[in-house]
Design a protein around this motif. Structure first.
Motif, PDB file in Angstrom:
ATOM      1  N   ILE A 177      17.708  26.319  17.053  1.00 40.15           N
ATOM      2  CA  ILE A 177      18.413  27.575  16.837  1.00 40.15           C
ATOM      3  C   ILE A 177      19.783  26.926  15.996  1.00 40.15           C
ATOM      4  O   ILE A 177      20.024  27.786  15.177  1.00 40.15           O
ATOM      5  N   PHE A 269      15.970  34.655  23.144  1.00 37.92           N
ATOM      6  CA  PHE A 269      15.475  33.662  22.143  1.00 37.92           C
ATOM      7  C   PHE A 269      15.316  34.791  20.861  1.00 37.92           C
ATOM      8  O   PHE A 269      14.636  35.775  21.074  1.00 37.92           O
ATOM      9  N   PRO A 270      15.766  34.206  19.916  1.00 41.17           N
ATOM     10  CA  PRO A 270      16.322  32.916  19.498  1.00 41.17           C
ATOM     11  C   PRO A 270      18.072  32.959  19.345  1.00 41.17           C
ATOM     12  O   PRO A 270      18.424  31.916  18.953  1.00 41.17           O
ATOM     13  N   ASP A 271      18.634  33.907  19.963  1.00 42.27           N
ATOM     14  CA  ASP A 271      20.123  34.077  19.906  1.00 42.27           C
ATOM     15  C   ASP A 271      20.888  33.341  20.965  1.00 42.27           C
ATOM     16  O   ASP A 271      22.025  33.449  21.026  1.00 42.27           O
TER      17      ASP A 271
END
Length: 306
Positions: A177, A269-271
């Motif tokens: 990430i 996900f993904p932040d």
């Protein structure tokens, strides 16, 4: 002239492993740039697998995926000092050069970049790459300088190898990430490809640090994958409360007396945003010490659609 011939003629380090002539072990930035320039001139795509050595089946999976996706595969083997914090295991980190070359041989990689530290961190060096927003939680909270070291060395490696794609394992999901954000924010070229976790038959995620575990600790460490499997079952059954899933996983991990939990956490996900309900893909990540050995593992949960 072959794609790698210029690097071989000027900069290669010949070494024989069995019957395999690893004639493209590259030790300098200049040599790597020669190899890259010739590959580009030949119209070849470059796949890159950055590693710190002590290679295992997880790394092999990255190399195999790189071979499928790209024409030329470069593997770096460099134990990066800047991503280790105080009192961490830089000096003790396993260094298994001959075995690592055998893994590269089995994967059919085209070049191994194995620079000494002075090539990447020369005298007077003092520039850092720091990614914000996704590095202040999970491993970034307990290892506050770690991702600065990762982002810096990966930026340097990307500048040297100039890959089209770079391959990283899901076991280090936060790292993926962070690097995807870095690539986006800095308008870098490489696509970051995340490859699924490779596990032993008993479920333990492959890791270079597994070698540190005693037989008793290794058996105890199975609570990690078992706890993640329990979370998957709960999500599949319709559980949407992150706190309930977290407590179930934490309870299972703590059933092993040897387990010293660093974190058990869930984020989008993904932040990596905080979540109140499991209604999107979620990263459930764990970090636990068994003796002096810190292991990480994770799973990406998808909410039940029923």
């Amino acid at each position: 002239m072959s794609v790698l011939s210029a690097a071989k003629k000027v900069f290669y380090l010949p070494i024989m492993i069995g019957e395999w002539d690893m004639a493209t072990i590259v030790e300098t930035v200049a040599a790597m740039r020669v190899l890259v320039a010739e590959a580009r001139q030949a119209g070849k795509s470059i796949g890159f697998v950055p590693t710190m050595g002590a290679l295992h089946a997880g790394h092999l999976a990255l190399m195999q995926q790189a071979k499928k996706n790209c024409d030329i595969v470069v593997v770096s083997i460099f134990v990066n000092p800047t991503q280790f914090g105080p009192n961490e295991d830089f000096t003790a980190y396993p260094r298994t050069w001959a075995e690592d070359l055998a893994v590269c041989r089995s994967a059919g990689v085209d070049a191994v970049f194995h620079p000494p530290a002075r090539e990447l961190y020369p005298d007077g060096w003092g520039t850092w790459v720091e990614v914000t927003g996704v590095t202040d939680k999970l491993c970034g909270r307990s290892r506050p300088t770690h991702f600065r070291g990762v982002a810096t060395v990966v930026t340097k490696l990307f500048n040297i190898v100039q890959p089209d794609q770079a391959f990283f394992g899901q076991k280090d999901a936060q790292q993926v990430i962070v690097l995807r954000k870095m690539v986006r924010d800095l308008n870098m070229v490489p696509e970051i490809v995340m490859v699924p976790i490779v596990r032993d038959e008993d479920g333990l995620a492959k890791s270079s640090r597994n070698a540190y575990l005693s037989s008793e600790q290794r058996q105890a460490a199975l609570v990690l994958s078992q706890g993640l499997a329990k979370a998957r079952e709960m999500a599949a059954a319709g559980e949407q409360e992150p706190a309930a899933i977290r407590e179930a996983v934490l309870s299972h991990i703590q059933s092993a007396p040897q387990a010293n939990v660093d974190y058990v956490e869930l984020y989008s996900f993904p932040d990596l945003a905080e979540i109140a309900v499991l209604n999107q893909d979620v990263l459930l990540a764990v970090a636990v010490r068994f003796g002096a050995t810190r292991l990480i593992d994770n799973i990406i949960l998808t909410p039940s659609r029923t």
